[in-house]
Enzyme design. Sequence first.
Site, PDB file in Angstrom:
ATOM      1  N   LYS A 140       0.729  -1.328   0.136  1.00 52.78           N
ATOM      2  CA  LYS A 140      -0.058   0.151   0.057  1.00 52.78           C
ATOM      3  C   LYS A 140       0.858   1.272  -0.066  1.00 52.78           C
ATOM      4  O   LYS A 140       0.503   2.213  -0.605  1.00 52.78           O
ATOM      5  CB  LYS A 140      -1.023   0.026   1.010  1.00 52.78           C
ATOM      6  CG  LYS A 140      -1.939  -1.231   1.373  1.00 52.78           C
ATOM      7  CD  LYS A 140      -2.892  -0.997   2.572  1.00 52.78           C
ATOM      8  CE  LYS A 140      -2.182  -0.901   3.713  1.00 52.78           C
ATOM      9  NZ  LYS A 140      -1.769  -2.175   4.376  1.00 52.78           N
ATOM     10  N   ARG A 158      -8.652   1.534  10.445  1.00 52.27           N
ATOM     11  CA  ARG A 158      -8.330   0.318  10.635  1.00 52.27           C
ATOM     12  C   ARG A 158      -9.281  -0.585  11.317  1.00 52.27           C
ATOM     13  O   ARG A 158      -9.220  -1.716  11.834  1.00 52.27           O
ATOM     14  CB  ARG A 158      -6.997   0.026  11.261  1.00 52.27           C
ATOM     15  CG  ARG A 158      -5.781   0.073  10.209  1.00 52.27           C
ATOM     16  CD  ARG A 158      -4.311   0.206  11.023  1.00 52.27           C
ATOM     17  NE  ARG A 158      -3.541  -0.723  10.564  1.00 52.27           N
ATOM     18  CZ  ARG A 158      -2.237  -0.259   9.897  1.00 52.27           C
ATOM     19  NH1 ARG A 158      -2.359   0.900   9.501  1.00 52.27           N
ATOM     20  NH2 ARG A 158      -1.379  -1.113   9.764  1.00 52.27           N
ATOM     21  N   ARG A 177      11.952  -6.138   4.001  1.00 48.04           N
ATOM     22  CA  ARG A 177      11.849  -4.678   3.888  1.00 48.04           C
ATOM     23  C   ARG A 177      12.726  -3.687   4.740  1.00 48.04           C
ATOM     24  O   ARG A 177      13.085  -4.408   5.838  1.00 48.04           O
ATOM     25  CB  ARG A 177      10.322  -4.014   4.348  1.00 48.04           C
ATOM     26  CG  ARG A 177      10.012  -2.722   4.272  1.00 48.04           C
ATOM     27  CD  ARG A 177       8.507  -2.637   4.151  1.00 48.04           C
ATOM     28  NE  ARG A 177       7.913  -2.953   5.374  1.00 48.04           N
ATOM     29  CZ  ARG A 177       6.305  -2.675   5.448  1.00 48.04           C
ATOM     30  NH1 ARG A 177       5.758  -2.261   4.412  1.00 48.04           N
ATOM     31  NH2 ARG A 177       5.998  -3.106   6.652  1.00 48.04           N
ATOM     32  N   ARG A 216      12.267  -1.774  10.174  1.00 46.98           N
ATOM     33  CA  ARG A 216      11.130  -1.205  11.180  1.00 46.98           C
ATOM     34  C   ARG A 216      11.219  -2.177  12.339  1.00 46.98           C
ATOM     35  O   ARG A 216      11.161  -3.399  12.159  1.00 46.98           O
ATOM     36  CB  ARG A 216       9.915  -1.139  10.680  1.00 46.98           C
ATOM     37  CG  ARG A 216       9.759   0.383   9.623  1.00 46.98           C
ATOM     38  CD  ARG A 216       8.528   0.151   8.982  1.00 46.98           C
ATOM     39  NE  ARG A 216       7.322  -0.481   9.561  1.00 46.98           N
ATOM     40  CZ  ARG A 216       6.132  -0.263   9.144  1.00 46.98           C
ATOM     41  NH1 ARG A 216       5.741   0.306   7.869  1.00 46.98           N
ATOM     42  NH2 ARG A 216       5.126  -0.900   9.798  1.00 46.98           N
ATOM     43  N   ARG A 269       0.804  -8.662  14.111  1.00 46.34           N
ATOM     44  CA  ARG A 269       0.396  -7.593  13.147  1.00 46.34           C
ATOM     45  C   ARG A 269      -0.982  -8.248  12.124  1.00 46.34           C
ATOM     46  O   ARG A 269      -1.928  -7.755  11.875  1.00 46.34           O
ATOM     47  CB  ARG A 269       1.320  -6.979  12.164  1.00 46.34           C
ATOM     48  CG  ARG A 269       1.892  -6.047  13.255  1.00 46.34           C
ATOM     49  CD  ARG A 269       3.175  -5.265  12.535  1.00 46.34           C
ATOM     50  NE  ARG A 269       2.916  -4.465  11.404  1.00 46.34           N
ATOM     51  CZ  ARG A 269       3.742  -4.162  10.524  1.00 46.34           C
ATOM     52  NH1 ARG A 269       5.027  -4.851  10.326  1.00 46.34           N
ATOM     53  NH2 ARG A 269       3.361  -3.505   9.654  1.00 46.34           N
TER      54      ARG A 269
HETATM   55  P1  AMP Z   1       1.811   0.855   9.100  1.00 40.36           P
HETATM   56  O1  AMP Z   1       2.935   1.529   8.643  1.00 40.36           O
HETATM   57  O2  AMP Z   1       0.619   1.249   8.334  1.00 40.36           O
HETATM   58  O3  AMP Z   1       1.997  -0.579   8.997  1.00 40.36           O
HETATM   59  O4  AMP Z   1       1.362   1.096  10.573  1.00 40.36           O
HETATM   60  C1  AMP Z   1       2.305   0.777  11.612  1.00 40.36           C
HETATM   61  C2  AMP Z   1       1.743   0.603  12.793  1.00 40.36           C
HETATM   62  O5  AMP Z   1       1.081   1.980  13.261  1.00 40.36           O
HETATM   63  C3  AMP Z   1       0.567  -0.432  12.902  1.00 40.36           C
HETATM   64  O6  AMP Z   1       1.016  -1.627  13.388  1.00 40.36           O
HETATM   65  C4  AMP Z   1      -0.316   0.508  14.369  1.00 40.36           C
HETATM   66  O7  AMP Z   1       0.495   0.029  15.623  1.00 40.36           O
HETATM   67  C5  AMP Z   1      -0.025   1.798  13.894  1.00 40.36           C
HETATM   68  N1  AMP Z   1      -1.223   2.411  13.081  1.00 40.36           N
HETATM   69  C6  AMP Z   1      -1.106   2.819  11.698  1.00 40.36           C
HETATM   70  N2  AMP Z   1      -2.312   3.287  11.386  1.00 40.36           N
HETATM   71  C7  AMP Z   1      -3.192   2.788  12.385  1.00 40.36           C
HETATM   72  C8  AMP Z   1      -4.675   2.992  12.406  1.00 40.36           C
HETATM   73  N3  AMP Z   1      -5.304   3.485  11.337  1.00 40.36           N
HETATM   74  N4  AMP Z   1      -5.145   2.544  13.574  1.00 40.36           N
HETATM   75  C9  AMP Z   1      -4.374   2.262  14.572  1.00 40.36           C
HETATM   76  N5  AMP Z   1      -2.918   2.003  14.514  1.00 40.36           N
HETATM   77  C10 AMP Z   1      -2.431   2.382  13.471  1.00 40.36           C
END
Ligand code: AMP
Length: 218
Positions: free
Chosen positions: A13, A88, A127, A160, A171
Amino acid sequence: MRVIFLGPPGVGKGTQADFVAEKYGIPKLSTGDLLRESVANGTSLGTEAKGYMNRGELVPDAVVIGLVEEKLGSPDCQKGFLLDGFPRTVTQADQLSTYLTSRGEALDQVVYFSLSKDEIVRRISGRRSCPDCKAVYHLESVPPKREGLCDSCEKALIQRSDDKPETIESRLAVYQEQTAPLIEYYKAQNILGELNGAGSVSTVQDRLVALLGQPRVE
Ligand code: AMP
């Protein structure tokens, strides 16, 4: 154009969001990026979010919704936006809908990225990203020109903390439980388009343009 990218972590994404933001001239809002920035800057929001993120859990809805509404209220989001990684949860989706309705706006499309679990795990574990310019690489499919170094800023690439093997499974479980219900949620609104996330970056780009339509010339 008001678009949401929905799908499990590691499905591509973020990579495709940068492409769409540029091609369609709309700002990209990635809640993951915004939260990582808050953590790096040591803000109180970042301090609150950090533990959840490291455990692979979702940050509480109220925190993320506040962050998104603040950004969506800015002038550059008036003509459209791309949300990557938000909503989410059903609560986040309901809040977003209430917020947009209050402004007389509506979503145009939700793109649901699908990919096999094996490929997701392969993509997440390989990654690496640049701590400076945030460019994202993959050890096998998109390697940097010089091992371990960013092509543009030459900083040492990092993994990360939530991309470590022990966090990936949680996750994915969190995604299944809390985010996957949004597929039916948006299907019921007739705005969900499914996108096959397998294949090269450019193959997926072509599928995306076919789904979203060519950008309008204004
Ligand atoms: P991502 O980079 O989108 O994979 O997000 C990394 C982490 O940020 C996730 O595993 C969550 O802990 C937090 N996070 C990102 N977006 C959200 C969201 N919309 N709601 C809650 N936690 C989020």
